[in-house]
Design a protein around this motif. Structure first.
Motif, mmCIF file in Angstrom:
data_model
loop_
_atom_site.group_PDB
_atom_site.id
_atom_site.type_symbol
_atom_site.label_atom_id
_atom_site.label_comp_id
_atom_site.label_asym_id
_atom_site.label_seq_id
_atom_site.Cartn_x
_atom_site.Cartn_y
_atom_site.Cartn_z
ATOM 1 N N ASP A 1 -9.567 -23.890 26.119
ATOM 2 C CA ASP A 1 -10.329 -23.243 25.363
ATOM 3 C C ASP A 1 -9.504 -22.867 24.100
ATOM 4 O O ASP A 1 -9.031 -21.643 24.172
ATOM 5 N N TYR A 2 -8.756 -23.551 23.294
ATOM 6 C CA TYR A 2 -8.014 -23.290 22.423
ATOM 7 C C TYR A 2 -8.309 -22.456 21.351
ATOM 8 O O TYR A 2 -7.636 -21.701 20.482
ATOM 9 N N ASN A 3 -9.698 -22.757 20.676
ATOM 10 C CA ASN A 3 -10.299 -21.851 19.847
ATOM 11 C C ASN A 3 -10.220 -20.324 20.066
ATOM 12 O O ASN A 3 -9.947 -19.391 19.297
ATOM 13 N N ARG A 4 -10.635 -20.007 21.342
ATOM 14 C CA ARG A 4 -10.818 -18.426 21.620
ATOM 15 C C ARG A 4 -9.298 -18.072 22.029
ATOM 16 O O ARG A 4 -8.925 -17.099 21.434
ATOM 17 N N LYS B 1 -8.005 -17.072 18.478
ATOM 18 C CA LYS B 1 -8.547 -15.783 17.942
ATOM 19 C C LYS B 1 -7.723 -14.655 18.691
ATOM 20 O O LYS B 1 -7.273 -13.813 17.944
ATOM 21 N N CYS C 1 -1.687 -24.230 19.814
ATOM 22 C CA CYS C 1 -3.196 -24.478 20.172
ATOM 23 C C CYS C 1 -3.817 -25.134 18.825
ATOM 24 O O CYS C 1 -4.645 -26.107 18.940
ATOM 25 N N ASN D 1 -5.918 -28.806 19.054
ATOM 26 C CA ASN D 1 -7.153 -28.987 18.190
ATOM 27 C C ASN D 1 -7.301 -30.107 17.481
ATOM 28 O O ASN D 1 -7.986 -30.343 16.639
#
Length: 671
Positions: free
Chosen positions: A24-27, A30, A52, A56
């Motif tokens: 889960d590279y979006n989280r 963040k 990351c 993505n």
């Protein structure tokens, strides 16, 4: 406050670690943003952010981060990530420089280095890199490295035409099997390549069938590249209908690979040629898709551009064709094909002289690759009827000057122009070439033989003597050559001819064990035998007292007509022309024309005077009955003429209608 902030950063790092493991590279991004908010120069956080972003697919953003914080990150910390982002953004030259500037060449940098070299079509170096990687590494990626190495070998075979080297690569997967087939295509082994592609198709179906998540559409999409290559092999083998059908099946699948679509569409256009132009114009749009230039080799892109120019020519887009060929010529200055396409366009416009000037200009600028250009120039001269100029151009091609086909063409053309001296000169130069390069070879002697026969054919026996002597010295048992030599010397030196005739075999040695009667009775000699018998019979002297007996010729019965009565007396005047016979009365059609009157419609010429009321005694006028043959008044009662109402009509109503129709048809107009 400091303790509280440190605990917050630690929890953020824990979340980054967990998100990285879960993918889960979006989280994770963040959390990293919050960490960098606390410390903007955290090297580990910046490195993780770059990773990351790469995961993505945000390569441009990752590259911006590395360039912005280049001083913090340093040159060696993210060298792989930077080179990889440049590679994925199709900045291949920049990626190569980044890799070569690295202080240490790690395995992952070598892997990327091999990919970059492949994209740059530096296949020899790429092959060395992958060979070294396979030899010095053992991990789960060994099969992928072997697949990449087989792809390099296939590319070298197809684009550089280099002989394939057996590297001991297995063919256990459909990718390896497919690459092996491509290498065979490059070597021209089409049947073996097709069999190998069928094997790759079977392996692909088997490997994908084990995965329950893969649908039939996914399998067809994966097989599209194999099917397109199979169609290419069929096209090379001349099975164009089958190839076209398979190409169209690939197009209907709409694969995501723009390179595959472009190649398939281009091959369909090559099959269509100048036919089915509307379909070709639709297919050519697939070759203009975004990113095609990064998916194909330079020679593939070059072939597509050439076909675009040819399609513009076939669709009568002369300006577009010139624009494309000019661009191609600037990109490939030494390539003859753009010039040939321009020449073809000029020929379609009947500008042959301008086309020849263009070919001559290219030939002068590129003498090393002018052979094909000069052949085209000679063809254009022949089209215009300038045979001698065409011969001069052909004789200037050093590469083909002494080839047997070229010699034959030149001699034929000079003979057509009745320039026998030039034809003999062609033979002379060719014989001198073979005399110095391949003396006594079969090609040399065959050329001397043809030269001698040509000279004898055109009465140049004196010039043929040297050739015949050379042939006879090579084979003194050749009686045919000796006979030709004696015949040639008989016109120049009779003593020499007599001395040579001694070498002829005697009549006894030349006689063959043949049955003359059997030979004469054979089917092929029957006509000759009859003629010979006639001549011999006529020339025989007649013995005294011998009476010449004349053979009676049987008269054939003449054929009688089918309806002939043999008992009836034939007409004695049957041999005279019809007009000269006593019973000939002329043609009826002529009489009818004479009887047609020029007065009222339907009146006859003979009775017009008698039926004219103004020339007879006074009588009460009567009006004609509608539909009667005559429109004149009634005749007096005392006259011997039958009244009009009792007359038989001279022409029926149908005849009158026909006459009226004739007048209308003739353009004289009706009522």
């Amino acid at each position: 406050m400091a303790a509280s902030g440190g605990g917050s950063v630690a929890s953020l790092w824990t979340e980054v670690n967990r998100c990285g493991q879960n993918g889960d590279y979006n989280r994770a991004l963040k959390a990293l943003t919050k960490i960098l908010h606390e410390n903007r120069e955290d090297v580990t956080a910046l490195h993780c952010k770059v990773v990351c972003l790469v995961q993505n697919g945000s390569f441009k953003e990752a590259l911006n981060v590395m360039n912005t914080y280049s001083k913090v990150l340093g040159s060696s910390e993210v060298v792989f990530e930077k080179a990889y982002c440049e590679y994925r953004l199709n900045r291949v030259e920049s990626s190569l420089k980044t890799i070569e500037s690295a202080a240490e060449q790690t395995d992952k940098l070598k892997e990327l280095y091999g990919q970059v070299l492949y994209r740059l079509e530096r296949y020899d170096e790429c092959k060395s890199v992958y060979t070294d990687l396979i030899r010095n590494s053992q991990d789960e990626y060994e099969e992928e490295r072997k697949t990449n190495l087989s792809a390099v070998v296939a590319a070298m075979s197809q684009w550089e035409k280099s002989p394939t080297e057996d590297l001991g690569l297995p063919e256990t997967t459909y990718e390896l099997c497919y690459n092996a087939a491509c290498a065979l295509i490059g070597q021209g082994q089409l049947t073996e390549a097709f069999n190998k592609l069928q094997q790759a198709e079977e392996l692909c179906r088997v490997s994908l069938a084990d995965d329950s998540d893969v649908t039939e559409e996914d399998i067809d999409s994966e097989l599209a590249v194999i099917h397109s290559q199979m169609a290419y092999v069929m096209q090379l083998q001349g099975r164009t209908d089958e190839a076209l059908q398979l190409y169209n099946q690939v197009i209907k699948l709409k694969p995501s690979d723009v390179g595959l679509l472009a190649v398939t569409a281009n091959n369909i256009i090559t099959i269509n040629k100048d036919q089915n132009v509307f379909d070709s114009k639709k297919k050519v749009k697939l070759t203009n898709a975004e990113g095609v230039e990064y998916k194909l080799a330079k020679k593939q892109l070059q072939a597509i551009d050439f076909n675009k120019a040819l399609l513009a020519m076939y669709t009568n887009q002369a300006d577009q064709c010139r624009k494309l060929t000019s661009s191609l010529q600037s990109q490939n200055p030494g390539h003859p094909r753009p010039v040939l396409i321009q020449v073809a366009q000029l020929c379609r416009e009947k500008q042959h002289s301008k086309a020849i000037e263009l070919l001559q200009q290219y030939s002068d600028q590129n003498p090393e690759s002018a052979s094909g250009i000069k052949l085209t120039m000679a063809q254009l001269y022949l089209v215009q009827g300038h045979v001698t100029k065409a011969c001069d151009v052909l004789r200037s091609i050093e590469e083909f000057k002494h080839k047997s086909g070229m010699i034959s063409a030149l001699v034929t053309m000079y003979s057509h122009e009745e320039d026998i001296d030039s034809a003999i000169d062609v033979f002379k130069q060719a014989i001198e070439h073979y005399q110095s390069e391949q003396p006594g070879s079969a090609a040399h002697l065959a050329l001397v033989r043809e030269a001698a026969n040509f000279k004898l054919k055109y009465g140049r026996k004196k010039e043929a003597i040297s050739d015949l002597e050379q042939l006879w010295k090579q084979n003194t048992k050749d009686i045919h050559t000796l006979a030709q030599l004696i015949s040639a010397y008989s016109l120049v030196d009779t003593d020499k001819a007599k001395s040579l005739s001694k070498h002829l075999p005697s009549a006894d040695t030349m006689s063959f064990n043949l049955d003359v009667d059997e030979l004469e009775n054979s089917h092929g000699a029957s006509s000759v035998r009859k003629k010979a018998a006639k001549v011999i019979g006529e020339n025989l002297p007649k013995e005294s007292g011998q009476v010449e007996i004349k053979k009676k010729k049987k008269k054939k019965k003449g054929k009688l007509p089918k309806n002939c009565d043999p008992k009836a007396t034939p007409d004695p005047e049957r041999w005279l022309p019809m007009r000269e016979r006593t019973y000939y009365r002329g043609k009826k059609k002529g009489k009818k024309k004479e009887q047609i009157g020029k007065g009222t419609q339907g009146a006859t010429a003979g009775a017009s005077a008698e039926l004219d009321a103004s020339k007879t005694a006074s009588s009460p006028p009567t009006s004609p009955r509608p539909g009667s043959a005559s429109g004149s008044s009634a005749a007096p009662a005392g006259s011997g003429v039958v009244p009009p109402r009792q007359q038989k009509p001279a022409a029926s109503g149908a005849t009158r209608k026909k006459t009226t129709q004739k007048k209308k048809k003739g353009g004289k107009g009706g009522w």
